[in-house]
Structures are given as structure tokens and as C-alpha cells.
Design a protein around this motif. Sequence first.
Motif, PDB file in Angstrom:
ATOM      1  N   ALA A 184      42.130  39.348  27.958  1.00 25.50           N
ATOM      2  CA  ALA A 184      43.086  39.626  26.878  1.00 25.50           C
ATOM      3  C   ALA A 184      44.220  40.522  27.378  1.00 25.50           C
ATOM      4  O   ALA A 184      45.394  40.262  27.089  1.00 25.50           O
ATOM      5  N   ALA A 185      43.894  41.562  28.119  1.00 27.22           N
ATOM      6  CA  ALA A 185      44.932  42.452  28.645  1.00 27.22           C
ATOM      7  C   ALA A 185      45.798  41.722  29.661  1.00 27.22           C
ATOM      8  O   ALA A 185      47.028  41.862  29.653  1.00 27.22           O
ATOM      9  N   LEU A 186      45.186  40.933  30.543  1.00 27.07           N
ATOM     10  CA  LEU A 186      45.960  40.165  31.524  1.00 27.07           C
ATOM     11  C   LEU A 186      46.901  39.192  30.825  1.00 27.07           C
ATOM     12  O   LEU A 186      48.057  39.040  31.226  1.00 27.07           O
ATOM     13  N   GLU A 229      38.167  34.531  33.712  1.00 25.68           N
ATOM     14  CA  GLU A 229      37.150  34.346  32.666  1.00 25.68           C
ATOM     15  C   GLU A 229      35.861  33.752  33.233  1.00 25.68           C
ATOM     16  O   GLU A 229      34.759  34.153  32.843  1.00 25.68           O
ATOM     17  N   SER A 230      35.981  32.817  34.168  1.00 28.42           N
ATOM     18  CA  SER A 230      34.799  32.158  34.742  1.00 28.42           C
ATOM     19  C   SER A 230      34.118  32.999  35.820  1.00 28.42           C
ATOM     20  O   SER A 230      33.020  32.667  36.245  1.00 28.42           O
ATOM     21  N   GLY A 231      34.776  34.065  36.269  1.00 28.01           N
ATOM     22  CA  GLY A 231      34.209  34.881  37.348  1.00 28.01           C
ATOM     23  C   GLY A 231      34.641  34.455  38.734  1.00 28.01           C
ATOM     24  O   GLY A 231      34.253  35.053  39.735  1.00 28.01           O
ATOM     25  N   GLN A 263      45.685  28.912  34.678  1.00 31.34           N
ATOM     26  CA  GLN A 263      44.674  28.712  35.721  1.00 31.34           C
ATOM     27  C   GLN A 263      44.095  30.041  36.192  1.00 31.34           C
ATOM     28  O   GLN A 263      42.882  30.169  36.388  1.00 31.34           O
ATOM     29  N   TYR A 264      44.963  31.040  36.375  1.00 33.69           N
ATOM     30  CA  TYR A 264      44.488  32.343  36.816  1.00 33.69           C
ATOM     31  C   TYR A 264      43.559  32.956  35.766  1.00 33.69           C
ATOM     32  O   TYR A 264      42.468  33.446  36.093  1.00 33.69           O
ATOM     33  N   GLN A 317      42.734  43.701  36.002  1.00 32.64           N
ATOM     34  CA  GLN A 317      42.104  42.872  37.038  1.00 32.64           C
ATOM     35  C   GLN A 317      40.708  43.395  37.358  1.00 32.64           C
ATOM     36  O   GLN A 317      39.762  42.616  37.449  1.00 32.64           O
ATOM     37  N   THR A 318      40.578  44.696  37.553  1.00 31.39           N
ATOM     38  CA  THR A 318      39.270  45.246  37.934  1.00 31.39           C
ATOM     39  C   THR A 318      38.257  45.108  36.805  1.00 31.39           C
ATOM     40  O   THR A 318      37.063  44.989  37.065  1.00 31.39           O
TER      41      THR A 318
END
Length: 125
Positions: free
Chosen positions: A24-26, A55-57, A49-50, A18-19
Motif C-alpha cells: 500500500a505504501a509503495l 506482494e508475492s514475496g 509488476q513490481y 521496501q523493507t
Amino acid sequence: MDSIAQVRAREDAFFLAQTASDVAALNEIMSDRLKRFVHTTGLVETKAQYLEGVESGRHAHGAITRITGHTSASGGGAVTIGVVDMVAEPPGVPSFTMRIHHVLVWAHEDTGWRLTARQATRQPL
């Protein structure tokens, strides 16, 4: 390593991903069965969606610090109830720290422990 230690390691990996906004890891940590990722704002998203928001910030986080956490495991499932401090970095808004009470639901799948649901509630600091 026992199940609880394995889940705790996956939690650490989840927070780190997350940080780092590491989609890819998520994607690997979150199960394809995840249908409800509930944010502190009440927004409910699917996994897709998450990940798109990361990805979009739209979902950007700074440091995540575990305050408490208790994991119970039985059979192929585990639940963590805990508290973290998370630095939120929303677009166009100064970053801020929030304390989050969360419930993380994990399932042991063929590839290991994967997140199947998240519920988070913000507590004022």
C-alpha cells in the motif's frame, strides 16, 4: 520544507516500504506513470509488476542503508543519484548484502513527490 528535503523524505519512505514489503505504501509512493523499474539483475518491470512481486514475496528486502545520495530538483521534477547497501532476501536463497548505485526520478504530482522511474546497478562489495 524545501523540495530536496521533501524528496529525501520520500526516499526514506520508499526504502522503509521496501523493507516492510508494504504494498500500500509503495503504491502511494510510486507514480501511476512509472513504466520502468529496473532491478540490479536487469529485470525491467512496470509498477504493477513490481508491486505484484513484492506482494508475492518475489521481491523481499532486509535493511537498506543510504551510503551517498545527491538530489537535484527543478520545477516539478527531481533526480536522485545515490548508493545504498541493501540486504536481498530472495526466496529459497540465503540473504546477502549488495551495494546498489541507483537513479531515482521523481515528479511532483497533486499528492506530492512520487517515483516515476528507477534504474539500479549492482556493484560487488
